[in-house]
Scaffold this active site. Sequence first.
Site, short mmCIF file in Angstrom:
data_model
loop_
_atom_site.label_atom_id
_atom_site.label_comp_id
_atom_site.label_asym_id
_atom_site.label_seq_id
_atom_site.Cartn_x
_atom_site.Cartn_y
_atom_site.Cartn_z
N TYR A 142 -9.48 -6.29 -14.82
CA TYR A 142 -9.82 -4.90 -15.10
C TYR A 142 -10.24 -4.69 -16.56
O TYR A 142 -10.98 -3.76 -16.87
CB TYR A 142 -8.61 -3.99 -14.82
CG TYR A 142 -8.54 -3.45 -13.42
CD1 TYR A 142 -8.47 -4.31 -12.32
CD2 TYR A 142 -8.53 -2.08 -13.18
CE1 TYR A 142 -8.40 -3.83 -11.05
CE2 TYR A 142 -8.45 -1.59 -11.90
CZ TYR A 142 -8.38 -2.45 -10.83
OH TYR A 142 -8.30 -1.96 -9.56
N LYS A 189 -2.92 -16.81 -6.79
CA LYS A 189 -3.90 -17.69 -6.14
C LYS A 189 -3.93 -18.97 -6.96
O LYS A 189 -4.98 -19.37 -7.50
CB LYS A 189 -5.27 -16.94 -6.10
CG LYS A 189 -6.34 -17.61 -5.27
CD LYS A 189 -6.11 -17.55 -3.78
CE LYS A 189 -7.14 -18.42 -3.06
NZ LYS A 189 -6.84 -18.58 -1.62
N ASP A 221 -3.83 -14.38 -0.31
CA ASP A 221 -4.42 -14.23 1.03
C ASP A 221 -3.34 -14.28 2.11
O ASP A 221 -3.38 -13.54 3.09
CB ASP A 221 -5.53 -15.26 1.28
CG ASP A 221 -5.16 -16.67 0.85
OD1 ASP A 221 -4.09 -16.86 0.23
OD2 ASP A 221 -5.95 -17.60 1.12
N ASP A 245 -3.83 -4.06 -6.91
CA ASP A 245 -4.62 -2.90 -6.49
C ASP A 245 -4.88 -2.98 -4.99
O ASP A 245 -4.67 -2.02 -4.24
CB ASP A 245 -5.94 -2.86 -7.25
CG ASP A 245 -6.82 -1.71 -6.80
OD1 ASP A 245 -6.29 -0.58 -6.72
OD2 ASP A 245 -8.01 -1.93 -6.51
N ASP A 249 -2.68 -0.85 -1.62
CA ASP A 249 -3.34 0.02 -0.64
C ASP A 249 -2.97 -0.42 0.76
O ASP A 249 -2.68 0.40 1.64
CB ASP A 249 -4.88 -0.03 -0.80
CG ASP A 249 -5.40 1.15 -1.61
OD1 ASP A 249 -4.62 1.71 -2.41
OD2 ASP A 249 -6.58 1.53 -1.45
C1 IPM Z 1 -5.45 2.80 -8.34
C2 IPM Z 1 -6.93 3.15 -8.29
C3 IPM Z 1 -7.54 2.78 -9.63
C4 IPM Z 1 -7.37 1.29 -9.83
C5 IPM Z 1 -9.00 3.19 -9.79
C6 IPM Z 1 -9.20 4.65 -9.51
C7 IPM Z 1 -9.54 2.82 -11.15
O1 IPM Z 1 -7.55 2.52 -7.24
O2 IPM Z 1 -4.73 3.44 -9.11
O3 IPM Z 1 -5.04 1.92 -7.60
O4 IPM Z 1 -8.18 0.50 -9.33
O5 IPM Z 1 -6.41 0.90 -10.49
MN MN Z 2 -6.24 1.29 -6.01
#
Ligand code: IPM
Ligand code: MN
Length: 354
Positions: A142, A189, A221, A245, A249
């Site tokens: 990042y 990884k 993975d 990240d 999710d």
């Molecule tokens: C998160 C979001 C952010 C990230 C984006 C909005 C930059 O997806 O907080 O997970 O990738 O960290």
């Molecule tokens: Mn995110």
Amino acid sequence: MELNIAVLPGDGIGPEVTNEAIKVLDIISKKFNHKVNLSEGLVGAIAIDKTGNPYPNETHKICEKSDAVLFGAIGDPKYDNDPTAKVRPEQGLLQMRKKLGLYANLRPTIVFESLIDNSPLKKDRIVDTDLIFVRELTGGIYFGERGRKDHGNSAYDTCEYNRNEVERIAQLGFEMALKRKGKLCCVDKANVLETSRLWRETVQNMESSYSNVEVTYEFVDAVAMRLIQWPSEYDVLVTSNLFGDILTDEASVISGSMGLMPSASIGSNNALYEPIHGSYPEAAGKNIANPLGSILSLAMMFEHSFSLEEESKIIKKAVDNSLKEKITTKDISGNNKPHTTTDVGNFISDYINS
Ligand code: IPM
Ligand code: MN
């Protein structure tokens, strides 16, 4: 106790859900005699509209002076399909993390008994799931060097970590594991990436200081797969910025209630609390967004920033009760008597007050 809190409602449904969390903050603080000082700041698309900067210096000063930051959401669809936009709302979030030194992102996945049927996974797979990711937040790909070469025809993003950055994440992970189920999984990884080999080596070197923690090392993975097969096997997972990240999710849908999931971003001098759902622009201004992610983020704030566990527990209990009583927004109730954002906030506030 005096609580100095910066409030950054941000974009989309951010202001609505943050409002409900503030309502709960007021009620619980009155109950426990805390003095709350709130200062509001701009961040995200709304900050770009008003100042040209997604994280204005004034907002940074407000955050720096506070003990904790309550943040809503960031993002506006008008930027999503415009790869040429020079300034984007998300840059505000990244700048905020970097400038405030919020190096660790804690994202729990909790399964609520009353919502178990909302999960896309089979019930027997998810009962007893209670895991937390510690995602590295201010380094890795990042924030590495990036750019274009060959007249714009090739592009690169680089990933770099140093031992210190890994150690502080691992230490947090080990400490949390000690207070929880005593398990730590290092997600990497290492069969391919040098940075992952540094992660693994660093965590291995720390193992002897935490002999009560059972440590496993898994490739990212494989974790992506096992996370939906056997989520209840995990306890604390530590990982790099990008892997975290993606996996958080994935983890957020396990419970079937993404709108409920809170998060904390921890630094040495400050911490920021936000629901993990995004700005959800389609719902903005309609009073239908789920405020529980923000309210549970407030509970995390009481626990992590102020060490006020009693307050945190009461907020979580009130949330549990609202779920049991089915005082829920549309994302949970569907068309079966959905309640509004404010209904849910009021119900929880009344419960705490009673
Ligand atoms: C998160 C979001 C952010 C990230 C984006 C909005 C930059 O997806 O907080 O997970 O990738 O960290
Ligand atoms: Mn995110």
